[in-house]
Design a protein around this motif. Structure first.
Motif, PDB file in Angstrom:
ATOM      1  N   LEU A   1     116.735 -34.413 -56.444  1.00 38.53           N
ATOM      2  CA  LEU A   1     117.221 -33.712 -57.624  1.00 38.53           C
ATOM      3  C   LEU A   1     117.680 -32.297 -57.281  1.00 38.53           C
ATOM      4  O   LEU A   1     118.574 -31.761 -57.921  1.00 38.53           O
ATOM      5  N   THR A   2     117.053 -31.705 -56.263  1.00 37.08           N
ATOM      6  CA  THR A   2     117.391 -30.323 -55.969  1.00 37.08           C
ATOM      7  C   THR A   2     118.596 -30.215 -55.056  1.00 37.08           C
ATOM      8  O   THR A   2     119.483 -29.393 -55.280  1.00 37.08           O
ATOM      9  N   PHE A   3     118.606 -31.046 -54.012  1.00 33.42           N
ATOM     10  CA  PHE A   3     119.586 -30.783 -52.967  1.00 33.42           C
ATOM     11  C   PHE A   3     120.738 -31.776 -52.914  1.00 33.42           C
ATOM     12  O   PHE A   3     121.721 -31.509 -52.246  1.00 33.42           O
ATOM     13  N   TYR A   4     120.611 -32.923 -53.552  1.00 36.36           N
ATOM     14  CA  TYR A   4     121.652 -33.931 -53.392  1.00 36.36           C
ATOM     15  C   TYR A   4     122.402 -34.128 -54.697  1.00 36.36           C
ATOM     16  O   TYR A   4     122.017 -33.629 -55.750  1.00 36.36           O
ATOM     17  N   GLY A   5     123.442 -34.881 -54.622  1.00 40.59           N
ATOM     18  CA  GLY A   5     124.212 -35.198 -55.822  1.00 40.59           C
ATOM     19  C   GLY A   5     125.107 -34.038 -56.226  1.00 40.59           C
ATOM     20  O   GLY A   5     125.391 -33.116 -55.477  1.00 40.59           O
ATOM     21  N   LYS A   6     125.511 -34.105 -57.466  1.00 38.23           N
ATOM     22  CA  LYS A   6     126.422 -33.071 -57.949  1.00 38.23           C
ATOM     23  C   LYS A   6     125.596 -31.915 -58.506  1.00 38.23           C
ATOM     24  O   LYS A   6     124.518 -32.108 -59.068  1.00 38.23           O
ATOM     25  N   ASN A   7     126.184 -30.768 -58.442  1.00 36.71           N
ATOM     26  CA  ASN A   7     125.461 -29.615 -58.971  1.00 36.71           C
ATOM     27  C   ASN A   7     125.542 -29.605 -60.489  1.00 36.71           C
ATOM     28  O   ASN A   7     126.616 -29.704 -61.063  1.00 36.71           O
ATOM     29  N   ARG A   8     124.417 -29.475 -61.116  1.00 35.06           N
ATOM     30  CA  ARG A   8     124.380 -29.596 -62.588  1.00 35.06           C
ATOM     31  C   ARG A   8     124.209 -28.253 -63.284  1.00 35.06           C
ATOM     32  O   ARG A   8     124.020 -28.190 -64.488  1.00 35.06           O
ATOM     33  N   SER A   9     124.241 -27.156 -62.534  1.00 37.05           N
ATOM     34  CA  SER A   9     123.987 -25.873 -63.198  1.00 37.05           C
ATOM     35  C   SER A   9     125.268 -25.360 -63.814  1.00 37.05           C
ATOM     36  O   SER A   9     126.357 -25.835 -63.533  1.00 37.05           O
ATOM     37  N   ASP A  10     125.110 -24.330 -64.644  1.00 38.40           N
ATOM     38  CA  ASP A  10     126.313 -23.839 -65.318  1.00 38.40           C
ATOM     39  C   ASP A  10     127.167 -23.044 -64.352  1.00 38.40           C
ATOM     40  O   ASP A  10     126.750 -22.688 -63.259  1.00 38.40           O
ATOM     41  N   HIS A  11     128.337 -22.746 -64.789  1.00 37.85           N
ATOM     42  CA  HIS A  11     129.352 -22.188 -63.908  1.00 37.85           C
ATOM     43  C   HIS A  11     128.897 -20.850 -63.312  1.00 37.85           C
ATOM     44  O   HIS A  11     129.089 -20.578 -62.131  1.00 37.85           O
ATOM     45  N   HIS A  12     128.311 -20.047 -64.165  1.00 39.06           N
ATOM     46  CA  HIS A  12     127.927 -18.686 -63.728  1.00 39.06           C
ATOM     47  C   HIS A  12     126.931 -18.757 -62.565  1.00 39.06           C
ATOM     48  O   HIS A  12     127.072 -18.068 -61.551  1.00 39.06           O
ATOM     49  N   THR A  13     125.919 -19.617 -62.737  1.00 41.10           N
ATOM     50  CA  THR A  13     124.923 -19.720 -61.670  1.00 41.10           C
ATOM     51  C   THR A  13     125.561 -20.286 -60.415  1.00 41.10           C
ATOM     52  O   THR A  13     125.278 -19.851 -59.291  1.00 41.10           O
ATOM     53  N   GLN A  14     126.460 -21.250 -60.623  1.00 40.06           N
ATOM     54  CA  GLN A  14     127.046 -21.912 -59.478  1.00 40.06           C
ATOM     55  C   GLN A  14     127.781 -20.923 -58.596  1.00 40.06           C
ATOM     56  O   GLN A  14     127.788 -21.018 -57.371  1.00 40.06           O
ATOM     57  N   GLU A  15     128.400 -19.942 -59.260  1.00 42.56           N
ATOM     58  CA  GLU A  15     129.177 -18.981 -58.475  1.00 42.56           C
ATOM     59  C   GLU A  15     128.305 -18.210 -57.510  1.00 42.56           C
ATOM     60  O   GLU A  15     128.737 -17.806 -56.454  1.00 42.56           O
ATOM     61  N   HIS A  16     127.044 -17.976 -57.943  1.00 43.27           N
ATOM     62  CA  HIS A  16     126.195 -17.086 -57.144  1.00 43.27           C
ATOM     63  C   HIS A  16     125.287 -17.816 -56.171  1.00 43.27           C
ATOM     64  O   HIS A  16     124.431 -17.214 -55.576  1.00 43.27           O
ATOM     65  N   LEU A  17     125.491 -19.108 -56.023  1.00 50.39           N
ATOM     66  CA  LEU A  17     124.597 -19.841 -55.133  1.00 50.39           C
ATOM     67  C   LEU A  17     124.935 -19.522 -53.687  1.00 50.39           C
ATOM     68  O   LEU A  17     126.049 -19.715 -53.237  1.00 50.39           O
ATOM     69  N   HIS A  18     123.969 -19.031 -52.972  1.00 47.63           N
ATOM     70  CA  HIS A  18     124.196 -18.804 -51.542  1.00 47.63           C
ATOM     71  C   HIS A  18     122.863 -18.843 -50.825  1.00 47.63           C
ATOM     72  O   HIS A  18     121.796 -18.765 -51.454  1.00 47.63           O
ATOM     73  N   GLU A  19     122.941 -18.925 -49.527  1.00 48.74           N
ATOM     74  CA  GLU A  19     121.724 -18.983 -48.730  1.00 48.74           C
ATOM     75  C   GLU A  19     120.975 -17.665 -48.823  1.00 48.74           C
ATOM     76  O   GLU A  19     121.565 -16.601 -49.028  1.00 48.74           O
ATOM     77  N   THR A  20     119.690 -17.711 -48.633  1.00 52.74           N
ATOM     78  CA  THR A  20     118.886 -16.491 -48.744  1.00 52.74           C
ATOM     79  C   THR A  20     118.937 -15.693 -47.458  1.00 52.74           C
ATOM     80  O   THR A  20     119.451 -16.141 -46.451  1.00 52.74           O
ATOM     81  N   SER A  21     118.320 -14.501 -47.509  1.00 51.32           N
ATOM     82  CA  SER A  21     118.391 -13.622 -46.336  1.00 51.32           C
ATOM     83  C   SER A  21     117.458 -14.120 -45.246  1.00 51.32           C
ATOM     84  O   SER A  21     116.609 -14.971 -45.475  1.00 51.32           O
ATOM     85  N   VAL A  22     117.583 -13.541 -44.074  1.00 55.72           N
ATOM     86  CA  VAL A  22     116.815 -14.051 -42.950  1.00 55.72           C
ATOM     87  C   VAL A  22     115.324 -13.770 -43.119  1.00 55.72           C
ATOM     88  O   VAL A  22     114.484 -14.533 -42.652  1.00 55.72           O
ATOM     89  N   THR A  23     114.969 -12.689 -43.852  1.00 54.29           N
ATOM     90  CA  THR A  23     113.536 -12.480 -44.064  1.00 54.29           C
ATOM     91  C   THR A  23     112.944 -13.631 -44.836  1.00 54.29           C
ATOM     92  O   THR A  23     111.747 -13.854 -44.799  1.00 54.29           O
ATOM     93  N   MET A  24     113.790 -14.348 -45.556  1.00 54.82           N
ATOM     94  CA  MET A  24     113.254 -15.467 -46.316  1.00 54.82           C
ATOM     95  C   MET A  24     113.331 -16.779 -45.561  1.00 54.82           C
ATOM     96  O   MET A  24     112.390 -17.553 -45.611  1.00 54.82           O
ATOM     97  N   TRP A  25     114.446 -17.044 -44.870  1.00 55.11           N
ATOM     98  CA  TRP A  25     114.440 -18.354 -44.219  1.00 55.11           C
ATOM     99  C   TRP A  25     113.783 -18.304 -42.849  1.00 55.11           C
ATOM    100  O   TRP A  25     113.455 -19.349 -42.291  1.00 55.11           O
ATOM    101  N   GLY A  26     113.594 -17.118 -42.276  1.00 52.88           N
ATOM    102  CA  GLY A  26     112.926 -17.038 -40.981  1.00 52.88           C
ATOM    103  C   GLY A  26     111.530 -17.645 -41.010  1.00 52.88           C
ATOM    104  O   GLY A  26     111.217 -18.578 -40.251  1.00 52.88           O
ATOM    105  N   PRO A  27     110.661 -17.145 -41.891  1.00 52.75           N
ATOM    106  CA  PRO A  27     109.327 -17.734 -41.953  1.00 52.75           C
ATOM    107  C   PRO A  27     109.367 -19.229 -42.262  1.00 52.75           C
ATOM    108  O   PRO A  27     108.517 -19.979 -41.797  1.00 52.75           O
ATOM    109  N   LEU A  28     110.370 -19.633 -43.056  1.00 52.08           N
ATOM    110  CA  LEU A  28     110.447 -21.056 -43.388  1.00 52.08           C
ATOM    111  C   LEU A  28     110.661 -21.891 -42.143  1.00 52.08           C
ATOM    112  O   LEU A  28     110.087 -22.973 -41.995  1.00 52.08           O
ATOM    113  N   VAL A  29     111.501 -21.382 -41.244  1.00 50.77           N
ATOM    114  CA  VAL A  29     111.764 -22.156 -40.026  1.00 50.77           C
ATOM    115  C   VAL A  29     110.485 -22.273 -39.208  1.00 50.77           C
ATOM    116  O   VAL A  29     110.152 -23.353 -38.705  1.00 50.77           O
ATOM    117  N   VAL A  30     109.759 -21.167 -39.115  1.00 50.73           N
ATOM    118  CA  VAL A  30     108.496 -21.218 -38.361  1.00 50.73           C
ATOM    119  C   VAL A  30     107.557 -22.245 -38.976  1.00 50.73           C
ATOM    120  O   VAL A  30     106.952 -23.076 -38.275  1.00 50.73           O
TER     121      VAL A  30
END
Lengths: 183, 647, 100
Positions: free
Chosen positions: B439-468
């Protein structure tokens, strides 16, 4: 003999000063006579071998309490009392007479039935041997009377706080005067 | 010396952030908080390596003498052994990663000093809990983490709901704490000590000297302590606070409600495993509660729409597994699951946090979808996390969860039902986790247009720990590979914890199944059942949710409408508690306040005052106010009195 | 030989002076000083009793009485100051606030 002379001298002083205390018009003069009273009393105590009490009398009573009185007298800056015939009225004269008679009676009673001789372990010699008056008073004070001693210190603390609060200058904001006088 | 620094750094961080450096920029608070934790981790690592290098024997480190009242002694002693060492590393290590992440998550906040101060304080309290050598020091940490949990859940306290959630967490914990306290009291009454090392000695080496009374008491002590564990580790019926606790910031959910605080109950039971072994009845209760909770929470998670709520119920369910592991006597399996769960649940929560941040703090999965192309790294690490939790062969969850289920099955007929419940819960787990992923990552994006515009990957301080964390989730499982699989170092973890887990000789027969040999085919069979169940439910979930809510999902939802409604309303447990416990208490409190306090007590107090004034008024009419008159009257009175005395 | 009677008479005289002062002086400060006089009379009785009875309890009592007298003088004078601030006088004829 010297004992009696000493006693007589001090007693005369005390009697004189006491009368002058209540008869003076000026408050400051009364206070001075009170000091005289206290010093003579201290001398009397010393002649009775109660050295500790004598010292305390001079230090605390004459040295602190009367000084405090002086402060207040001068702070209030009162003039001499107007001599207005001592403001006596008939019922008051009656009461005065009653009082004096009453005291004379009591005094007479005391004179009639008094104990003689020494009836206790701590005679003057025993106290001398034990290390002096101050030492023995201290021993009694800190063993038998420890509780009252501690409570007395609490009392002093309370009195300090009370005196500060009562005598505080009233603050004039919001028209909120008079509050502090009631503590 | 290093040992004290482990405790000192988080406390220092909490103090500086909370009381001293309140006006600095959020970045400085973040760096300070994270640095305190990283320093603590480094010290913990060095201490641990030194400890293991010296043979890994338990040592008691004496702090100061704290309470000594008659025979009751509760010094501030700490115990460093294999179990607490491992917990130290988990707390400080995963804690550091979460602190690093939290800086990015909270970057929109104006003043984060409070947040990092509370987080550091929490770590300190958790360390106290884990390192304490007696029940009382542990209890200090126990209460302290409850307090910090309350502070952090209600971090955005301006919103009443968050404050209420914090209160709920604290109060429900408190109910459990009554059990814990009873356990402490009973322990002292029957054993005259509350120190773990002394209790261990008494029960193990001197077990022949235990009186019948003491043995009976152990049953009650363990039960009382388990009630405390239920409160802290969110088991039935005291789990209700955990889903509500999602009102707090996501790093809080990751650290407190996934990796550390909620594991305190399991830690406590493992610490006292020698006592629990002597109380088979309590063990049965423990195992049953764990299994029921696992299934119960897993079913609720099937229909939740909020991404964090799914993870919350998943946590409750996984905690049920750990408790089940403890209940069947497999403490090392339970603790191993604690370890792997800390890794992948923290990963999942932090990943969800990244998603939430990208979606501008919207958490409803019905508005997500297709985020795979907007947040590739987050998708990858979440993918690994989901695989780990569902028990995909090769990743950590597979090894830890299956070990628990295996031990449940081989526990004999007693524990077969628990195995069934646990297996069903595993099936549900795969379903809802894959559902979350789809529901989160696959299929079509179901959010409204405004949110869709701002979707982007997070900063490295956030995905760095995730990778570890993803690497850990994938790899850590290999510490406890069952010996039927071709692996050079099987069951490392179990052997590692051997000195800590000790079965008293008097009940060795009862627990012999823990060390018995079983045919390999049985083990393959149990493993196979789990894998097949996981595969089937995952495929079903993929089918149903790979592109939003498919027709199958909708039709299932409408045919099973009753069940669906019950699950969505979480079995109406909160409503039940509210009606039967909360509301009556509130009414009693209202009554006590309005009637007893205001009317009766205040009435009495005021009445006394009024009475005094009345009496005073009555008697004061003779007073003229003149001082002299008063004095005269007094003297006359004294004279009269004296005359009476003398004549 | 100075026996206790001598001291007791002296003390009675002091006490009498003090009482008269309390009753008949209009200045509040004088009243307080007279009270001190009375307390001193009592002290004398105690000390002489202690001497005559061979017991030191009397002197310890004096210690406490002096303490209490100091506290009382302190608080009393504070009240005098407060009264003076409020009413501008310490003449007891004018201070009739306690009129019932």
């Amino acid at each position: 003999m010297t004992q009696e002379l000493v006693f007589l001298a001090f007693a005369a002083l005390i009697a004189l000063c006491s009368m002058m205390v209540i008869l003076s018009r000026n408050a400051v003069v009364s206070a001075i006579y009170l000091v005289g009273d206290l010093f003579s009393l201290a001398g009397l105590y010393a002649s009775m071998d109660a050295h500790f009490v004598a010292a305390i009398q001079v230090l605390v009573y004459a040295g602190a309490i009367v000084v405090l009185f002086m402060f207040v007298i001068m702070l209030l800056n009162l003039g001499p009392d107007q001599r207005q015939h001592l403001q006596v009225s008939a019922p008051e004269v009656g009461v005065l007479a009653l009082t004096i008679i009453g005291f004379l009676v009591v005094g007479g009673m005391l004179l009639l039935g008094q104990p003689t001789g020494v009836t206790g372990p701590l005679t003057a010699e025993a106290i001398e041997n034990a290390g002096g008056n101050t030492y023995t008073v201290g021993m009694v004070l800190f063993t038998k009377y420890l509780w009252p001693f501690e409570l007395a210190s609490m009392l002093i603390l309370l009195a300090i706080i009370a005196a500060i609060v009562i005598a505080k200058k009233e603050q004039n904001k919001d028209g909120d005067t008079r509050r502090l006088a009631h503590g | 010396m290093l040992f004290w620094l482990i405790l000192f750094f988080p406390l220092l961080g909490a103090f500086l952030n909370g009381l001293v450096l309140r006006k600095v920029s959020p970045t400085v608070s973040h760096i300070l908080g994270a640095a305190a934790l990283i320093a603590a981790f480094v010290c913990a690592l060095i201490t641990y390596l030194q400890f293991m290098g010296a043979g890994g024997e338990a040592q008691v480190i004496n702090g100061m003498d704290w309470i000594e009242a008659g025979t009751f002694k509760a010094p501030f002693n700490f115990i460093l052994d294999r179990l607490s060492g491992m917990m130290l590393l988990i707390i400080t290590g995963i804690g550091s990663l979460i602190h690093i992440y939290a800086g990015g998550y909270m970057h929109e906040e104006a003043a984060t000093y409070r947040f990092f101060s509370y987080l550091n304080l929490f770590v300190f309290m958790m360390l106290l809990l884990v390192l304490g050598d007696n029940l009382l020091v542990m209890f200090i940490g126990w209460e302290g983490v409850g307090l910090c949990s309350y502070l952090l859940i209600g971090y955005w306290y301006e919103d009443d709901k968050n404050a209420a959630a914090g209160m709920k967490a604290f109060l429900v914990n408190r109910i459990g704490d009554i059990g814990f306290l009873l356990g402490i009291f009973l322990t002292f009454k029957y054993f005259h000590t509350i120190s773990f090392s002394q209790l261990k000695e008494m029960v193990l080496t001197a077990s022949a000297n235990l009186s019948g009374e003491q043995l009976e008491a152990i049953g009650w002590i363990t039960l009382a302590l388990f009630v405390g564990a239920c409160g802290k580790s969110a088991q039935m019926p005291l789990y209700v606070w955990l889903p509500d606790a999602m009102a707090g910031p996501t790093p809080v959910s990751a650290l407190i409600h996934a990796a550390t605080m909620v594991t305190a109950g399991i830690y406590m039971m493992t610490r006292l495993n020698f006592m629990f072994y002597l109380a088979p009845d309590t063990q049965m209760v423990v195992a049953s509660v764990g299994a029921i909770t696992a299934l119960f929470a897993a079913t609720i998670a099937l229909v939740q729409y909020d991404i964090k709520k799914v993870l919350a119920y998943s946590t409750v369910s996984q905690l049920g597994y750990m408790v089940l592991g403890c209940g069947v006597g497999a403490y090392s399996a339970g603790v191993f699951h604690l370890f792997t769960h800390a890794c992948f649940k923290a990963l999942l929560f932090l990943g969800a946090g990244s998603v939430i941040v990208a979606m501008h703090h919207k958490q409803d999965m019905r508005e997500m979808g297709g985020l795979r192309k907007y947040m590739p790294i987050t998708h990858l690490v979440m993918f690994v996390g989901v695989l780990a939790i569902i028990g995909f062969p090769g990743l950590s969850g597979f090894f830890s969860k299956d070990e628990i289920l295996w031990r449940a099955w081989t526990g004999g007929d007693r524990y077969h039902i628990q195995w069934v419940l646990g297996a069903l819960a595993a099936v549900c787990t795969s379903f809802y986790m894959v559902r979350l992923l789809m529901l989160t990552f696959y299929g079509k994006n179901r959010s409204d247009h405004h949110t869709q515009e701002h979707l982007h990957e997070t900063s490295v301080t956030m995905w760095g720990p995730l990778v570890v964390l993803a690497v850990l989730s994938a790899g850590v499982g290999y510490l406890n590979v069952p010996h039927i699989l071709p692996f050079p170092a099987p069951l490392l973890f179990e052997h590692y914890l051997d000195p800590v887990i000790s079965i008293p000789p008097s009940v060795a027969d009862y627990w012999h199944h823990l060390h018995a040999e079983y045919p390999h085919s049985l083990e393959w069979g149990i493993m196979g059942v789990s894998v097949v169940g996981m595969a089937l439910s995952s495929i079903l979930a993929i089918g149903m949710y790979s592109d939003g809510f498919s027709k199958l999902a909708h039709s299932l939802g409408s045919t099973l409408k009753g069940a669906h409604r019950v699950l969505t309303h979480k079995y109406y447990v909160d409503e039940f508690y509210d009606a039967y416990f909360v509301s009556p208490l509130r009414d009693i409190a209202q009554f006590l306040w309005k009637i007893v306090d205001v009317v009766i007590i205040d009435g009495i107090v005021n009445g006394v005052g009024q009475a005094c004034m009345l009496i005073g008024g009555l008697s004061s009419f003779r007073m003229s106010g003149s001082l002299h008159r008063h004095g005269m009257v007094m003297i006359v009175g004294i004279v009269c009195m004296l005359s009476v005395l003398f004549f | 030989m100075v026996s206790i009677d001598h001291y007791l008479v002296l003390a009675t005289f002091m006490f009498l002076c003090g009482t008269l002062g309390v009753l008949f002086r209009r200045n509040l400060l004088m009243v307080l000083m007279s009270i001190e006089l009375m307390l001193n009379a009592v002290n004398l009785v105690f000390v002489s009793g202690s001497r005559m009875l061979g017991n030191l309890d009397g002197q310890v009592m004096v210690f406490f009485i002096i303490t209490v007298a100091a506290c009382e003088a302190g608080v009393g004078l504070a009240m005098v100051i407060a009264l003076f601030r409020r009413y501008g006088t310490v003449d007891t004829n004018f201070l009739r606030i306690l009129r019932g």
